[in-house]
Write a protein that holds these residues in place. Structure first.
Motif, PDB file in Angstrom:
ATOM      1  N   PRO A   1       1.105  38.964  69.988  1.00  0.00           N
ATOM      2  CA  PRO A   1       2.334  38.145  69.983  1.00  0.00           C
ATOM      3  C   PRO A   1       3.581  38.985  70.099  1.00  0.00           C
ATOM      4  N   SER A   2       3.502  40.184  69.516  1.00  0.00           N
ATOM      5  CA  SER A   2       4.728  41.010  69.497  1.00  0.00           C
ATOM      6  C   SER A   2       4.898  41.816  70.778  1.00  0.00           C
ATOM      7  N   ASN A   3       3.900  42.129  71.561  1.00  0.00           N
ATOM      8  CA  ASN A   3       4.012  42.962  72.769  1.00  0.00           C
ATOM      9  C   ASN A   3       3.798  42.099  74.012  1.00  0.00           C
ATOM     10  N   PRO A   4       4.666  42.263  75.002  1.00  0.00           N
ATOM     11  CA  PRO A   4       4.484  41.515  76.257  1.00  0.00           C
ATOM     12  C   PRO A   4       3.279  42.039  77.017  1.00  0.00           C
ATOM     13  N   VAL A   5       2.807  41.212  77.807  1.00  0.00           N
ATOM     14  CA  VAL A   5       1.626  41.581  78.592  1.00  0.00           C
ATOM     15  C   VAL A   5       2.077  42.353  79.814  1.00  0.00           C
ATOM     16  N   THR A   6       1.462  43.499  80.132  1.00  0.00           N
ATOM     17  CA  THR A   6       1.794  44.329  81.301  1.00  0.00           C
ATOM     18  C   THR A   6       0.653  44.274  82.296  1.00  0.00           C
ATOM     19  N   VAL A   7       1.060  44.553  83.526  1.00  0.00           N
ATOM     20  CA  VAL A   7       0.081  44.556  84.613  1.00  0.00           C
ATOM     21  C   VAL A   7      -0.496  45.944  84.749  1.00  0.00           C
ATOM     22  N   GLU A   8      -1.741  45.979  84.935  1.00  0.00           N
ATOM     23  CA  GLU A   8      -2.397  47.281  85.052  1.00  0.00           C
ATOM     24  C   GLU A   8      -1.915  47.968  86.322  1.00  0.00           C
ATOM     25  N   MET A   9      -1.558  49.288  86.201  1.00  0.00           N
ATOM     26  CA  MET A   9      -1.123  50.092  87.345  1.00  0.00           C
ATOM     27  C   MET A   9      -2.357  50.621  88.064  1.00  0.00           C
ATOM     28  N   LYS A  10      -2.434  50.287  89.349  1.00  0.00           N
ATOM     29  CA  LYS A  10      -3.611  50.698  90.098  1.00  0.00           C
ATOM     30  C   LYS A  10      -3.175  51.106  91.505  1.00  0.00           C
ATOM     31  N   GLY A  11      -3.558  52.301  91.863  1.00  0.00           N
ATOM     32  CA  GLY A  11      -3.197  52.800  93.185  1.00  0.00           C
ATOM     33  C   GLY A  11      -4.399  52.788  94.106  1.00  0.00           C
ATOM     34  N   LEU A  12      -4.102  53.191  95.348  1.00  0.00           N
ATOM     35  CA  LEU A  12      -5.158  53.249  96.348  1.00  0.00           C
ATOM     36  C   LEU A  12      -5.758  54.634  96.364  1.00  0.00           C
ATOM     37  N   LYS A  13      -7.090  54.659  96.367  1.00  0.00           N
ATOM     38  CA  LYS A  13      -7.769  55.941  96.413  1.00  0.00           C
ATOM     39  C   LYS A  13      -7.984  56.331  97.876  1.00  0.00           C
ATOM     40  N   THR A  14      -7.436  57.470  98.201  1.00  0.00           N
ATOM     41  CA  THR A  14      -7.556  57.933  99.596  1.00  0.00           C
ATOM     42  C   THR A  14      -8.060  59.356  99.673  1.00  0.00           C
ATOM     43  N   ASP A  15      -8.218  59.985  98.520  1.00  0.00           N
ATOM     44  CA  ASP A  15      -8.596  61.405  98.450  1.00  0.00           C
ATOM     45  C   ASP A  15      -7.561  62.320  99.133  1.00  0.00           C
ATOM     46  N   LEU A  16      -6.347  61.779  99.201  1.00  0.00           N
ATOM     47  CA  LEU A  16      -5.228  62.586  99.748  1.00  0.00           C
ATOM     48  C   LEU A  16      -4.107  62.653  98.717  1.00  0.00           C
ATOM     49  N   ASP A  17      -4.447  63.129  97.554  1.00  0.00           N
ATOM     50  CA  ASP A  17      -3.469  63.100  96.457  1.00  0.00           C
ATOM     51  C   ASP A  17      -2.205  63.899  96.786  1.00  0.00           C
ATOM     52  N   LEU A  18      -2.391  65.166  97.237  1.00  0.00           N
ATOM     53  CA  LEU A  18      -1.233  66.027  97.486  1.00  0.00           C
ATOM     54  C   LEU A  18      -0.363  65.466  98.599  1.00  0.00           C
ATOM     55  N   GLN A  19      -1.001  64.954  99.648  1.00  0.00           N
ATOM     56  CA  GLN A  19      -0.235  64.394 100.753  1.00  0.00           C
ATOM     57  C   GLN A  19       0.546  63.159 100.310  1.00  0.00           C
ATOM     58  N   GLN A  20      -0.067  62.332  99.400  1.00  0.00           N
ATOM     59  CA  GLN A  20       0.656  61.160  98.913  1.00  0.00           C
ATOM     60  C   GLN A  20       1.890  61.562  98.131  1.00  0.00           C
ATOM     61  N   TYR A  21       1.740  62.559  97.257  1.00  0.00           N
ATOM     62  CA  TYR A  21       2.914  63.031  96.492  1.00  0.00           C
ATOM     63  C   TYR A  21       4.026  63.525  97.419  1.00  0.00           C
ATOM     64  N   SER A  22       3.653  64.355  98.394  1.00  0.00           N
ATOM     65  CA  SER A  22       4.646  64.931  99.303  1.00  0.00           C
ATOM     66  C   SER A  22       5.330  63.845 100.113  1.00  0.00           C
ATOM     67  N   PHE A  23       4.549  62.875 100.540  1.00  0.00           N
ATOM     68  CA  PHE A  23       5.118  61.804 101.338  1.00  0.00           C
ATOM     69  C   PHE A  23       6.100  60.984 100.533  1.00  0.00           C
ATOM     70  N   ILE A  24       5.708  60.633  99.300  1.00  0.00           N
ATOM     71  CA  ILE A  24       6.586  59.839  98.431  1.00  0.00           C
ATOM     72  C   ILE A  24       7.863  60.623  98.118  1.00  0.00           C
ATOM     73  N   ASN A  25       7.688  61.909  97.784  1.00  0.00           N
ATOM     74  CA  ASN A  25       8.877  62.724  97.462  1.00  0.00           C
ATOM     75  C   ASN A  25       9.861  62.775  98.633  1.00  0.00           C
ATOM     76  N   GLN A  26       9.295  62.929  99.816  1.00  0.00           N
ATOM     77  CA  GLN A  26      10.171  63.047 100.990  1.00  0.00           C
ATOM     78  C   GLN A  26      10.852  61.723 101.286  1.00  0.00           C
ATOM     79  N   MET A  27      10.115  60.637 101.192  1.00  0.00           N
ATOM     80  CA  MET A  27      10.694  59.322 101.461  1.00  0.00           C
ATOM     81  C   MET A  27      11.808  59.004 100.475  1.00  0.00           C
ATOM     82  N   CYS A  28      11.571  59.272  99.210  1.00  0.00           N
ATOM     83  CA  CYS A  28      12.604  58.991  98.214  1.00  0.00           C
ATOM     84  C   CYS A  28      13.793  59.939  98.352  1.00  0.00           C
ATOM     85  N   TYR A  29      13.549  61.183  98.794  1.00  0.00           N
ATOM     86  CA  TYR A  29      14.646  62.146  98.992  1.00  0.00           C
ATOM     87  C   TYR A  29      15.589  61.673 100.108  1.00  0.00           C
TER      88      TYR A  29
END
Length: 756
Positions: free
Chosen positions: A41-69
């Motif tokens: 009752p005291s805590n709101p319900v949150t949606v589970e965070m789930k990403g896509l598995k692509t086995d390209l972890d480093l490339q995903q980080y670099s891509f996101i960093n560059q896009m946001c930059y």
């Protein structure tokens, strides 16, 4: 740093739109999603965070960093270092462009080169030491002027406004006269070359203001640039943040849309931006002060007034345009540079240098080697085409006559008073200035003045005050209307003038000459072929004893001459006389002893000449006379008779009446024989009978015991009479004859003549 920005997925609340649930950066793509918490009752319900598995972890980080930059980070935070670099390059370009642009850099480099040489030149110290030797009265006047100037400029603002050049430190400009030694020849030549360089540089630089214009424009550009930088940096510095929210539509690729990013350089950029603003502010304030300095006072004009007062070199000119601007600039470094540079702008300083070099070149001993005796039997020093008048001249105290020819800018100093024996001065095509003390000396001592000029404006104005002047010789072109010229009217002040000679092109006798007629004794007028008319003024020269009217295109003997009862000598050379019937009027001139009618077109001598019984010297040479009247020899006082270069064929025997005759010349005539009566003139010393048609020389020539000069060359003689040996005064040097004819004399006579 390799990573400019680091992003992570951002957790969202269920109340949010579904599309925002995945709007975070993926922390670790391969990590198993966390189990959702149990709702309470005291805590709101949150949606589970789930990403896509692509086995390209480093490339995903670099891509996101560059896009946001690129999309989320503010442009100021991204490009701040490049903006600083660009602004710095612009400032550097503005500040250094004029050092690289050919039209301005050449002027600056040349100016710095000349400035350094002028500052280090030994002549600068020498010139200032010369100033310290000026008259005490001038020093006192300068001190008074400087004190008044200092009073006027006592306030700092008044000093800035009223003085175009900065004051130098007095201690820097004190010259120790003991250390100012004489320049050697090399230093003198270097200083002379510097004067020429400074003249040419000033002439070139003062023509334009490209340096001033470029400096003003670059300063204005830097001020505008400064204001722009301050304005936009102050407004945008807050945009540099450490945490940035990023919302990019890449959910299909990563499974997330919302991210929270960390700008790794934000803290550093934020601090640097504040420092940059401080540095630019300081630089901008400097530019603002420079702009104020440029427009508060005129930098295109530079006054050396304070230098003139401080040094005593009064002819240092003020300068303008780029020359003035560069001097103002160098004053900001050290005003002493412009003070020492000013020495090379002074003509007085340049003349002193020339004078010093001249004195070193012309020592008293060298000048004494040029001494000679002139036509007036005075010891004369001729100086021709020098750069000036050496001061060493005034150390030759025995000098009686000084002749200066083709010397510009002659300055006669007060030291001329050392020449106690000086009586004669000749100025031929010289521009002369004179010291007041020297003028006083010349007024008392100068007796003879000769001036040769091209224009009457070159006549020295001080010559009209030489009250003791006795002889004045003027040679130069004068206008035909000279009598109305104010300048020559001053001749009336020459109260002691006795001899006046004018070689010019006047058409009438100047009224100024008539004004000195009361004491004028000799007048010579050489007119260079210009016809002389209106000679009635001659009648006023009642005391005239000698008159020469040469090359005046006279066709008759002027009647005004017959009124000159004191006249003793008359010379009418190189006129156009054909008839001299008026010669009878000379009988009224009882004192006339010399009459020269040579170089004319006279065809005969009238019989009236017998009435000129006072004549002692008579010249009819270079005429067209064919017959000599016997009445000519009734002028029995004649001692000198010249009939050379005529067409005479016969010498009357009456010539023997001239018992006082000492000189007789019939050279270049057509005489075929000489009368024996000629040898009755036993006082004859000079006999010229060359270039005639004589074939026999009478042995009676031995009666001429005083004969010392005999010219017989150019006749038809075959032998000389041995009686020439009786002429004891005649030597080989005084016998003009062909060598072969001389050998016809007896050997003892030849030896006698060769013996000195």
């Amino acid at each position: 740093m390799q990573d400019k920005i680091i992003c992570l997925p951002k957790r969202v609340q269920p109340s949010q739109n579904h599309s925002s649930i995945s709007n975070v950066s993926q922390a670790v793509a391969s990590t198993t999603p966390l189990p959702p918490p149990k709702p309470s009752p005291s805590n709101p319900v949150t949606v589970e965070m789930k990403g896509l598995k692509t086995d390209l972890d480093l490339q995903q980080y670099s891509f996101i960093n560059q896009m946001c930059y690129e999309r989320a980070l503010h442009w100021y935070a991204k490009y701040f270092p490049y903006l600083v670099l660009i602004h710095t390059l612009v400032f550097m370009l503005c500040s250094n462009f004029w050092f690289k642009f050919p039209g301005s850099s050449s002027k600056i480099e040349h100016f710095i080169s000349i400035l350094g040489k002028c500052f280090d030149s030994p002549w600068t110290t020498r010139a200032l030491s010369e100033v310290s030797g000026e008259d005490s009265e001038e020093k006192d006047n300068r001190k008074n002027n400087m004190s008044r100037s200092n009073t006027t400029q006592s306030g700092p603002e008044g000093s800035l406004v009223n003085s175009q050049s900065l004051k130098s430190i007095p201690e820097k400009f004190v010259v120790d006269k003991s250390t100012a030694g004489a320049l050697d020849k090399k230093e003198g030549e270097q200083a002379k070359a510097l004067f020429e360089k400074v003249k040419k540089f000033r002439l070139h630089v003062e023509e334009g203001d490209i340096l001033y214009a470029m400096y003003v424009r670059q300063t204005v550009l830097k001020v505008i640039k400064f204001l722009i930088i301050i304005a936009y940096n102050s407004a945008l510095v807050s945009k540099v943040q450490f945490t940035v929210d990023c919302d990019v539509d890449i959910q299909d690729m990563t499974g997330y849309k919302n991210f929270s990013c960390n700008h790794t350089m934000a803290h550093l950029f934020s601090k640097l931006s504040f420092c940059y603003l401080c540095f630019v502010s300081i630089y901008g304030l400097t530019c603002l002060y420079t702009l104020y300095w440029l427009f508060y006072r005129s930098l295109k004009e530079y006054s050396f007034e304070y230098v003139r007062q401080e040094t005593g070199i009064d002819d240092i000119p003020d300068v303008k345009n780029d020359f003035a601007f560069m001097l103002h600039m160098i004053d900001q470094y050290d005003p002493l540079y412009s003070k020492r540079f000013a020495v090379f702008l002074s003509e007085v300083s340049e003349n002193k240098l020339k004078q010093l070099n001249l004195n070193n070149e012309w020592t008293p001993d060298k000048l004494r080697q040029k001494l000679q005796t002139n036509a007036h039997n005075r010891l004369e020093l001729p100086l021709i085409m020098l750069s000036g008048l050496p001061d060493t001249v005034f150390e030759i105290t025995e000098l009686q006559s000084l002749k200066l020819e083709i010397i510009k800018n002659v300055m006669i100093p007060a030291t001329i008073a050392q020449l106690d024996n000086l009586q004669e001065l000749s100025l031929h095509q010289c521009s002369v200035k004179i010291h007041s003390a020297a003028l006083s000396f010349l007024k008392e001592n100068l007796k003879v003045l000769s001036v040769k000029f091209d224009d009457m404006r070159e006549l020295p104005p001080w010559m009209y005050g030489l009250r003791n002047l006795e002889e004045l010789y003027l040679v130069g072109s004068l206008s035909h209307d000279i009598s109305r010229n104010v300048t020559l009217e001053s001749l009336r002040d020459l109260k002691s003038l006795k001899i006046l000679s004018i070689k010019s092109n006047v058409s009438k006798i100047p009224q100024a000459v008539v004004d000195v007629s009361s004491h004028l004794q000799k007048m010579c007028l050489h007119n260079d072929g210009t016809k002389l008319v209106m000679l009635n003024n001659l009648k006023k020269m009642t005391n005239l004893t000698e008159l020469e009217l040469v090359h005046c295109d006279l066709e008759r003997i002027p009647h005004a001459v017959f009124s000159l009862l004191s006249l003793q000598e008359l010379d009418l050379k190189e006129n156009n006389l054909k008839s001299i019937e008026e010669i009878v009027s000379f009988q009224h001139l009882r004192k006339l002893t010399v009459l020269k009618l040579w170089h004319n077109s006279i065809t005969y001598i009238p019989e009236h000449i017998k009435k000129l019984t006072s004549l002692e010297r008579l010249s009819f040479s270079h005429n067209k006379i064919e017959v000599l009247p016997s009445h000519l020899f009734l002028c029995n006082k004649i001692r000198y008779l010249d009939l050379s270069y005529n067409d005479i064929r016969f010498i009357p025997p009456e010539i023997g009446v001239l018992q006082s005759l000492q000189y007789f010349s019939i050279t270049c005539n057509k005489v075929e024989s000489l009368p024996d009566e000629l040898y009755f003139c036993k006082k004859l010393k000079t006999l010229k009978i060359g270039k005639n048609s004589l074939s026999v020389l009478s042995p009676k020539i031995g009666n001429l015991l005083f004969l010392s000069y005999l010219d017989v060359k150019g006749n038809h003689f075959e032998i000389l009479p041995p009686e020439l040996g009786d002429c004891r005064a005649l030597k080989r040097a005084g016998l003009v004859v062909e060598d072969a004819l001389f050998e016809t004399l007896p050997s003892d006579v030849r030896e006698q003549m060769k013996t000195e």
